[in-house]
Design a protein around this motif. Structure first.
Motif, PDB file in Angstrom:
ATOM      1  N   ILE A  91       6.894 -26.321  21.016  1.00 38.01           N
ATOM      2  CA  ILE A  91       7.989 -26.510  21.679  1.00 38.01           C
ATOM      3  C   ILE A  91       8.968 -25.395  21.062  1.00 38.01           C
ATOM      4  CG2 ILE A  91      10.281 -27.943  20.807  1.00 38.01           C
ATOM      5  CD1 ILE A  91       8.284 -30.350  20.390  1.00 38.01           C
ATOM      6  N   LYS A  92       8.781 -24.607  20.047  1.00 38.36           N
ATOM      7  CA  LYS A  92       9.754 -23.416  19.902  1.00 38.36           C
ATOM      8  C   LYS A  92       9.430 -22.432  20.605  1.00 38.36           C
ATOM      9  CE  LYS A  92      10.723 -24.882  15.186  1.00 38.36           C
ATOM     10  NZ  LYS A  92      10.816 -24.520  13.660  1.00 38.36           N
ATOM     11  N   LYS A  93       8.094 -22.127  20.979  1.00 41.68           N
ATOM     12  CA  LYS A  93       7.431 -20.981  21.437  1.00 41.68           C
ATOM     13  C   LYS A  93       7.936 -21.166  23.060  1.00 41.68           C
ATOM     14  CE  LYS A  93       3.183 -18.796  22.926  1.00 41.68           C
ATOM     15  NZ  LYS A  93       1.617 -18.590  22.739  1.00 41.68           N
ATOM     16  N   TYR A  94       7.729 -22.208  23.723  1.00 46.96           N
ATOM     17  CA  TYR A  94       8.514 -22.278  25.199  1.00 46.96           C
ATOM     18  C   TYR A  94       9.667 -22.980  25.340  1.00 46.96           C
ATOM     19  CZ  TYR A  94       3.525 -21.304  25.776  1.00 46.96           C
ATOM     20  OH  TYR A  94       2.316 -20.586  25.985  1.00 46.96           O
ATOM     21  N   ASN A  95      10.334 -23.064  24.328  1.00 45.57           N
ATOM     22  CA  ASN A  95      11.716 -23.712  24.222  1.00 45.57           C
ATOM     23  C   ASN A  95      11.954 -25.055  24.877  1.00 45.57           C
ATOM     24  OD1 ASN A  95      14.596 -23.689  23.629  1.00 45.57           O
ATOM     25  ND2 ASN A  95      14.976 -22.543  25.407  1.00 45.57           N
ATOM     26  N   LEU A  96      10.915 -26.006  24.690  1.00 40.66           N
ATOM     27  CA  LEU A  96      10.869 -27.245  25.474  1.00 40.66           C
ATOM     28  C   LEU A  96      11.990 -28.068  24.804  1.00 40.66           C
ATOM     29  CD1 LEU A  96       7.006 -27.746  25.395  1.00 40.66           C
ATOM     30  CD2 LEU A  96       8.377 -26.774  27.130  1.00 40.66           C
ATOM     31  N   GLU A 106      13.800 -34.684  15.562  1.00 44.98           N
ATOM     32  CA  GLU A 106      12.663 -34.006  15.906  1.00 44.98           C
ATOM     33  C   GLU A 106      11.710 -35.025  16.320  1.00 44.98           C
ATOM     34  OE1 GLU A 106       9.977 -30.433  14.025  1.00 44.98           O
ATOM     35  OE2 GLU A 106      11.217 -31.590  12.615  1.00 44.98           O
ATOM     36  N   GLU A 107      11.327 -36.263  15.409  1.00 46.71           N
ATOM     37  CA  GLU A 107      10.627 -36.997  15.447  1.00 46.71           C
ATOM     38  C   GLU A 107      10.410 -37.721  16.873  1.00 46.71           C
ATOM     39  OE1 GLU A 107       7.029 -38.519  14.395  1.00 46.71           O
ATOM     40  OE2 GLU A 107       8.258 -37.335  13.259  1.00 46.71           O
ATOM     41  N   VAL A 108      11.446 -38.129  17.674  1.00 44.90           N
ATOM     42  CA  VAL A 108      11.685 -38.493  18.951  1.00 44.90           C
ATOM     43  C   VAL A 108      11.094 -37.437  19.917  1.00 44.90           C
ATOM     44  CG1 VAL A 108      13.174 -39.371  20.795  1.00 44.90           C
ATOM     45  CG2 VAL A 108      13.533 -40.017  18.099  1.00 44.90           C
ATOM     46  N   ILE A 109      11.483 -35.956  19.677  1.00 45.70           N
ATOM     47  CA  ILE A 109      11.210 -35.193  20.448  1.00 45.70           C
ATOM     48  C   ILE A 109       9.646 -34.882  20.538  1.00 45.70           C
ATOM     49  CG2 ILE A 109      11.261 -32.772  21.226  1.00 45.70           C
ATOM     50  CD1 ILE A 109      13.515 -34.281  21.765  1.00 45.70           C
ATOM     51  N   LEU A 110       8.745 -35.108  19.297  1.00 47.83           N
ATOM     52  CA  LEU A 110       7.385 -35.112  19.214  1.00 47.83           C
ATOM     53  C   LEU A 110       7.042 -36.360  19.713  1.00 47.83           C
ATOM     54  CD1 LEU A 110       7.282 -33.695  15.335  1.00 47.83           C
ATOM     55  CD2 LEU A 110       6.742 -32.629  17.701  1.00 47.83           C
ATOM     56  N   GLU A 111       7.375 -37.472  19.516  1.00 46.29           N
ATOM     57  CA  GLU A 111       6.777 -38.599  20.364  1.00 46.29           C
ATOM     58  C   GLU A 111       6.778 -38.628  21.865  1.00 46.29           C
ATOM     59  OE1 GLU A 111       5.170 -41.014  19.304  1.00 46.29           O
ATOM     60  OE2 GLU A 111       5.154 -40.188  17.032  1.00 46.29           O
ATOM     61  N   LYS A 112       7.836 -38.079  22.235  1.00 46.43           N
ATOM     62  CA  LYS A 112       8.093 -37.825  23.529  1.00 46.43           C
ATOM     63  C   LYS A 112       7.053 -36.925  24.250  1.00 46.43           C
ATOM     64  CE  LYS A 112      11.228 -36.349  27.502  1.00 46.43           C
ATOM     65  NZ  LYS A 112      12.493 -35.978  27.681  1.00 46.43           N
ATOM     66  N   MET A 113       6.635 -35.779  23.603  1.00 46.11           N
ATOM     67  CA  MET A 113       5.720 -34.698  24.025  1.00 46.11           C
ATOM     68  C   MET A 113       4.324 -35.353  23.716  1.00 46.11           C
ATOM     69  SD  MET A 113       5.161 -30.819  22.363  1.00 46.11           S
ATOM     70  CE  MET A 113       4.326 -29.875  23.392  1.00 46.11           C
ATOM     71  N   PHE A 145      -0.493 -32.089  30.841  1.00 42.48           N
ATOM     72  CA  PHE A 145       0.651 -32.116  30.314  1.00 42.48           C
ATOM     73  C   PHE A 145       1.698 -32.298  31.615  1.00 42.48           C
ATOM     74  CE2 PHE A 145       4.568 -29.876  28.796  1.00 42.48           C
ATOM     75  CZ  PHE A 145       4.768 -30.670  27.435  1.00 42.48           C
ATOM     76  N   GLU A 146       2.651 -33.112  31.190  1.00 42.53           N
ATOM     77  CA  GLU A 146       3.932 -32.929  32.095  1.00 42.53           C
ATOM     78  C   GLU A 146       5.105 -32.571  31.842  1.00 42.53           C
ATOM     79  OE1 GLU A 146       4.231 -37.164  33.475  1.00 42.53           O
ATOM     80  OE2 GLU A 146       2.025 -37.399  34.190  1.00 42.53           O
ATOM     81  N   ASP A 147       5.866 -31.985  32.764  1.00 41.69           N
ATOM     82  CA  ASP A 147       7.105 -31.371  32.152  1.00 41.69           C
ATOM     83  C   ASP A 147       7.845 -31.291  33.463  1.00 41.69           C
ATOM     84  OD1 ASP A 147       8.588 -30.151  29.904  1.00 41.69           O
ATOM     85  OD2 ASP A 147       8.787 -28.884  31.614  1.00 41.69           O
ATOM     86  N   LYS A 148       9.406 -31.190  33.381  1.00 34.87           N
ATOM     87  CA  LYS A 148      10.133 -30.900  34.499  1.00 34.87           C
ATOM     88  C   LYS A 148       9.916 -29.575  35.399  1.00 34.87           C
ATOM     89  CE  LYS A 148      13.890 -33.814  32.465  1.00 34.87           C
ATOM     90  NZ  LYS A 148      15.126 -33.732  31.945  1.00 34.87           N
ATOM     91  N   SER A 149       9.347 -28.882  34.520  1.00 33.95           N
ATOM     92  CA  SER A 149       9.110 -27.371  34.992  1.00 33.95           C
ATOM     93  C   SER A 149       7.748 -27.365  35.413  1.00 33.95           C
ATOM     94  CB  SER A 149       9.394 -26.269  33.960  1.00 33.95           C
ATOM     95  OG  SER A 149       9.483 -24.914  34.347  1.00 33.95           O
ATOM     96  N   ALA A 150       7.228 -26.768  36.489  1.00 35.03           N
ATOM     97  CA  ALA A 150       5.987 -26.677  36.802  1.00 35.03           C
ATOM     98  C   ALA A 150       5.363 -25.340  36.051  1.00 35.03           C
ATOM     99  CB  ALA A 150       5.942 -26.314  37.995  1.00 35.03           C
ATOM    100  N   GLU A 151       6.238 -24.315  35.711  1.00 30.77           N
ATOM    101  CA  GLU A 151       5.679 -23.225  34.926  1.00 30.77           C
ATOM    102  C   GLU A 151       5.423 -23.428  33.398  1.00 30.77           C
ATOM    103  OE1 GLU A 151       8.487 -20.075  34.773  1.00 30.77           O
ATOM    104  OE2 GLU A 151       7.205 -18.545  33.777  1.00 30.77           O
ATOM    105  N   LEU A 152       6.276 -24.343  33.110  1.00 28.35           N
ATOM    106  CA  LEU A 152       6.257 -24.735  31.674  1.00 28.35           C
ATOM    107  C   LEU A 152       4.980 -25.924  31.488  1.00 28.35           C
ATOM    108  CD1 LEU A 152       9.935 -25.348  30.220  1.00 28.35           C
ATOM    109  CD2 LEU A 152       8.251 -23.529  29.721  1.00 28.35           C
TER     110      LEU A 152
END
Length: 580
Positions: A91-96, A106-113, A145-152
């Motif tokens: 998350i920190k490396k790609y600023n997700l 943080e726990e909510v963010i980790l569960e979402k990921m 893995f799913e994300d709003k950004s195709a590159e990420l």
């Protein structure tokens, strides 16, 4: 009139009359579906396919230390890579989720990921070598893995794939190393235990050498042999005792110093016989002659000379018996004669001589040990007797040793059962430990070979056959479906509103409705005629409605532009939706 039904013209009249109830819900729902289709964020999915390849060397030749099923191992690795440190670093490396991290814990963010990471296995029918039947087996799996950004999405999927492959190699290598290390430590422990048991066994054997089970049979045989030897010794001793008694009897009948005959054939007296003869003559001479008589002096000197040579051989018992007999005879003579009678005087002198001989015999009691036997027969018998005595002493000594040894053997045999139990326990413990050591050593060698198999990447491995790609199209939302669904829902809502309004309205709006109530149709239907005031009023209301709709639209657009999304962005997105 009873069979009159509503036809299409009636429906068209209802729609025309209730067109507000049809248009307003339709427009609202269509606009809402358009906004939903445009405003819902796009989600991109990047996926990697990893193939599970079997080990290159047949499992019959080299057994792997990793025995878990592929699906189970995939789930274990998934849990390891989706730990808090790994996901936090990604998350920190790609600023997700930059905006959400400011508002949510943080726990909510980790569960979402974690919910956006999917690992799905791919199975196929394979032949089972044991049962020769087709069975389902996991041959590959996908990581998405799913994300709003195709590159990420592509970068994170690639990062997760790398972690997955590294974790698989690490876990297999560690498993092989741990198995080899454990078996090596176990082998050393068993070897030390074997040495300890061997030392105990050696000490036990040294302490109980003659009570060991394998010695018991030998002890029993030796005990039987010694018993037989003892019986043989008893028989030999009895024979030697008989011989000794025989020889002693023979010796008692032979004078050790007497020659059998002289040169002319006469028997030759020895000094002892000569002494006995002189001693027997001496009392008669004393009784017949005076002490100074030459014959008496000669006999006395010869007696003294013989006594000096061989000592006194006087038999004290015989002297005492003879003295007693003489005294008895003197007592009988004194009853018949006086003391001066010649026979009495002679007998008294003999008694005096016997008493003196008895005193001298007691004073000069001798042994003829100093005189060496010269009788050959005596010497031969004496030698045989000495030999027999020596043999008897030797037998007694041998018997003592045999009896002592028999007693020791019996004690050993009595202690054998107690020693055998402890000895058997030690032997069994040693055998079991040796067997366990051989098994562990064999497994240690297999583990070392398996470890080398993992180091050289010859074992089962994960191969990336389809790396993550940057997705060109979002996987969600399906904007066309949302628009179509919105149109269908708007149409249904409009007609539903018309039907509901028509059912709730109690007024009669057609001649057919009047005929249904009256039972006959009216003769004529006159439409409602508006006057000038009502016409102007309805035109004014229409203008106000249009003006209000335009004003509401403008206000809504302004609010949308400043609150939700700029209109140019919305327009760009709308074009993309239309383009899709």
């Amino acid at each position: 009139m009873e069979n009159q039904t509503i036809d299409i013209k009636d429906y068209l009249k209802i729609i025309k009359r209730r067109r507000r109830f049809l248009l307003i819900p339709f427009i609202i729902i269509v606009l809402a579906s358009i906004l939903l289709a445009v405003l819902l964020p796009a989600k991109y999915r990047s996926s990697a396919t990893i193939l599970i390849e079997a080990q290159e060397i047949p499992a019959d030749l080299v057994h792997s230390t990793v025995t878990t099923f592929a699906e189970q191992r995939i789930q274990m690795i998934s849990q390891r890579i989706m730990t808090r440190p790994n996901l936090t670093e990604i998350i920190k490396k790609y600023n997700l989720y930059a905006a959400e991290r400011l508002k949510k814990p943080e726990e909510v963010i980790l569960e979402k990921m974690r919910s956006l990471i999917k690992v799905e296995t791919i199975s196929a029918d394979v032949g089972d070598q044991k049962t020769n039947r087709a069975t389902q087996a996991t041959i590959a799996f996908t990581l998405t893995f799913e994300d709003k950004s195709a590159e990420l999405a592509q970068k994170v999927a690639n990062e997760l794939t790398s972690l997955f492959l590294k974790e698989n190699i690490k876990s297999r290598t560690e498993s092989a190393e741990n198995a080899a290390l454990f078996l090596s430590e176990e082998s050393k422990r068993l070897k030390a235990k074997i040495q300890e048991i061997q030392e105990k066994l050696a000490t036990f054997k040294e302490k109980n050498l003659n009570q060991l089970p394998q010695i018991s049979a030998l002890n029993q045989q030796e005990l039987t042999s010694l018993s037989n030897q003892l019986l043989s010794l008893d028989s030999q001793e009895r024979s030697l005792q008989d011989r000794r008694f025989y020889l002693e009897g023979e010796l008692a009948q032979i004078d050790p110093n007497a020659m059998a005959t002289n040169a002319v054939g006469n028997r030759v007296f020895d000094m002892k016989d000569r002494l006995k003869e002189l001693q027997s003559q001496y009392p008669s001479l004393i009784a017949s002659f005076s002490a100074n008589h030459p014959d008496v002096i000669k006999v006395k000197r010869e007696i003294e000379s013989l006594q000096k040579e061989i000592g006194s051989n006087a038999d004290i018992n015989n002297l005492n018996a003879e003295l007693t007999q003489k005294k008895a005879e003197l007592a009988l003579l004194l009853k018949q004669y006086s003391e001066k009678h010649p026979d009495v005087v002679k007998l008294q002198k003999q008694i005096t001589a016997l008493q003196k001989s008895l005193v001298d015999a007691k004073a000069n009691e001798y042994s003829n040990s100093s005189i060496k036997p010269d009788n050959p027969a005596y010497i031969t018998l004496k030698s045989q007797l000495d030999s027999v005595n020596t043999e008897i002493e030797s037998l007694n000594y041998t018997r003592g040793r045999i009896q002592s040894k028999i007693e020791d053997l019996r004690n050993n045999l009595r202690q054998s059962p107690l020693v055998e139990k402890e000895y058997s326990d030690l032997i069994q413990d040693l055998d079991n430990t040796n067997l366990r050591y051989r098994e562990v050593s064999a497994r240690e060698m297999e583990a070392q070979i398996s470890q080398q198999l993992e180091i050289e990447r010859k074992g089962e491995r994960f191969t990336l056959i389809d790396p993550p790609q940057e997705p060109l199209e979002p996987v969600s939302p399906n904007r066309v479906a949302i628009l179509l669904l919105g149109i269908v829902l708007a149409t249904a809502s409009g007609f539903g509103s018309v039907a509901l309004a028509e059912m709730l309205d109690p007024t009669l709006n057609s001649a057919k409705a009047v005929g249904l109530i009256l039972g006959f149709e009216p003769l004529a239907a006159i439409p409602y005629l508006e006057n000038q005031i009502e016409f102007q009023k309805r035109a004014t209301e229409r203008k106000m409605l249009i003006g209000g709709l335009i004003a509401a639209f403008l206000l809504g657009m302004a609010a949308f532009h400043f609150i939700i999304m700029p209109l140019d962005v919305f327009w760009y997105k709308l074009l993309r939706v239309i383009g899709n």
